[in-house]
Scaffold this active site. Structure first.
Site, PDB file in Angstrom:
ATOM      1  N   LYS A  37      76.487 -94.215  -0.379  1.00 38.53           N
ATOM      2  CA  LYS A  37      76.869 -92.819  -0.628  1.00 38.53           C
ATOM      3  C   LYS A  37      76.104 -91.881   0.315  1.00 38.53           C
ATOM      4  CE  LYS A  37      78.289 -93.706  -5.390  1.00 38.53           C
ATOM      5  NZ  LYS A  37      78.020 -93.637  -6.832  1.00 38.53           N
ATOM      6  N   GLN A  88      73.177 -91.966 -10.418  1.00 39.57           N
ATOM      7  CA  GLN A  88      73.803 -93.287 -10.374  1.00 39.57           C
ATOM      8  C   GLN A  88      73.609 -94.014 -11.703  1.00 39.57           C
ATOM      9  OE1 GLN A  88      75.725 -94.390  -7.893  1.00 39.57           O
ATOM     10  NE2 GLN A  88      76.102 -96.332  -8.897  1.00 39.57           N
ATOM     11  N   ASP A 116      80.827 -86.134 -10.251  1.00 34.85           N
ATOM     12  CA  ASP A 116      81.378 -87.361 -10.847  1.00 34.85           C
ATOM     13  C   ASP A 116      82.468 -87.045 -11.881  1.00 34.85           C
ATOM     14  OD1 ASP A 116      80.567 -89.886  -9.951  1.00 34.85           O
ATOM     15  OD2 ASP A 116      78.576 -89.649 -10.817  1.00 34.85           O
TER      16      ASP A 116
HETATM   17  N1  GUN Z   1      78.160 -96.453 -11.466  1.00 32.67           N
HETATM   18  C1  GUN Z   1      79.329 -97.130 -11.300  1.00 32.67           C
HETATM   19  N2  GUN Z   1      80.307 -96.289 -10.905  1.00 32.67           N
HETATM   20  C2  GUN Z   1      79.749 -95.064 -10.836  1.00 32.67           C
HETATM   21  C3  GUN Z   1      80.267 -93.784 -10.487  1.00 32.67           C
HETATM   22  O1  GUN Z   1      81.428 -93.581 -10.161  1.00 32.67           O
HETATM   23  N3  GUN Z   1      79.355 -92.767 -10.519  1.00 32.67           N
HETATM   24  C4  GUN Z   1      78.061 -92.948 -10.876  1.00 32.67           C
HETATM   25  N4  GUN Z   1      77.266 -91.892 -10.892  1.00 32.67           N
HETATM   26  N5  GUN Z   1      77.562 -94.119 -11.205  1.00 32.67           N
HETATM   27  C5  GUN Z   1      78.411 -95.171 -11.182  1.00 32.67           C
END
Ligand code: GUN
Length: 280
Positions: A52, A96, A119
């Site tokens: 990311k 995350q 998100d």
């Molecule tokens: N963990 C697995 N998928 C995601 C996501 O789309 N966003 C976040 N923040 N954590 C994740």
């Protein structure tokens, strides 16, 4: 049959976002900013976060990386989010998941203001999505809708079946399809006659986390099959769909890897640039 190329589509979107992020910087004399928070040492999360941050840099978005140790307290985590919430250079905040078990994830996420919730996990954004209003939408289901759009797959009036009801994928996916005028059914672990329901789908989205769960017998001739699964089986990455068996029945199908996966990061960048534009 068309294999939907998520990697190529994601690269196109990332190039478009780079232009948009550049225009933002030109206009407001600062970069779009995304804060990425990692708590603990989950190896998969470390890889996701690295990807990311790298994607941000490629798109001309400034990333602010924070890593808290596994033993971080609830108060420390919430204090970090609150400081990012008031930081004017930060347009989006991503925590995350999953978090270490001793932490209350809901309480931490609740500290992210809706306008920085890239998100789309907040009650405001989920509520706005449910009301078909202006919402920031979770990256993975948004990536699926974007793939359908760019491959000109008709959704309005079609029978869509979503396998899985998770807060991150299944639920927002069903709402997005409903907002696009599909007739939507959500199946889950308690669903009876699941195979028969799947077989009626014009658009089948699999997000249950079971390797090769969707077999050819469950798919209607000519259906559009979207595979959100990422599973490891005998050391190999595989989706929720038995790709080799299903591909000859499908009109469109996404592979794993190279389907929905790459779209998730592209949509995170999209949500971040959009959050910056809306905030200004
Ligand atoms: N963990 C697995 N998928 C995601 C996501 O789309 N966003 C976040 N923040 N954590 C994740």
């Amino acid at each position: 049959m068309t294999i939907i190329d998520g990697k190529k589509t994601a690269a196109e979107i990332r190039a478009e976002l780079k232009v948009r992020a550049g225009a933002f910087e030109e206009k407001y004399h600062r970069k779009v900013g995304l804060a990425v928070v990692l708590i603990g040492e989950d190896p998969a999360s470390e890889v996701y976060v690295r990807n990311k941050v790298k994607a941000c840099e490629d798109a001309g978005i400034r990333s602010f990386s924070y890593a808290l140790p596994t033993q971080a307290t609830q108060e420390e985590a919430e204090a970090l989010i609150l400081s990012l919430a008031t930081n004017e250079e930060v347009d989006g905040i991503l925590v995350q998941l999953p978090l270490p078990r001793h932490l209350n994830a809901d309480a931490i996420l609740a500290k992210i203001p809706a306008e920085k919730d890239v998100d789309g996990f907040s009650k405001e954004n989920i509520g706005a999505l449910a009301l078909n209003g202006v919402a920031t939408v979770a990256c993975t289901p948004l990536g699926v809708i974007e793939l359908l759009k760019r491959y000109q797959v008709p959704v309005s009036g079609k029978r869509a079946v979503v396998l899985g009801r998770s807060n991150i994928v299944g639920r927002p996916m069903a709402l997005l399809l409903l907002n696009a005028d599909a007739t939507v059914t959500v199946c889950h672990s308690k669903t009876e006659n699941l195979s028969e329901i799947c077989k009626e789908a014009d658009i089948l989205v699999a997000a249950i986390g079971k390797p090769k769960f969707v077999t050819a017998e469950m798919v209607k001739e000519g259906a559009v099959v979207i595979d959100v699964g990422i599973n490891r089986k005998e050391g190999k990455l595989c989706g929720d769909v038995d790709f080799e068996a299903v591909k000859d029945k499908a009109s469109f199908i996404t592979p794993v890897p190279g389907g929905v996966g790459p779209m998730t990061i592209a949509m995170l960048l999209n949500n971040t640039v959009q959050a910056a534009e809306r905030r200004q």
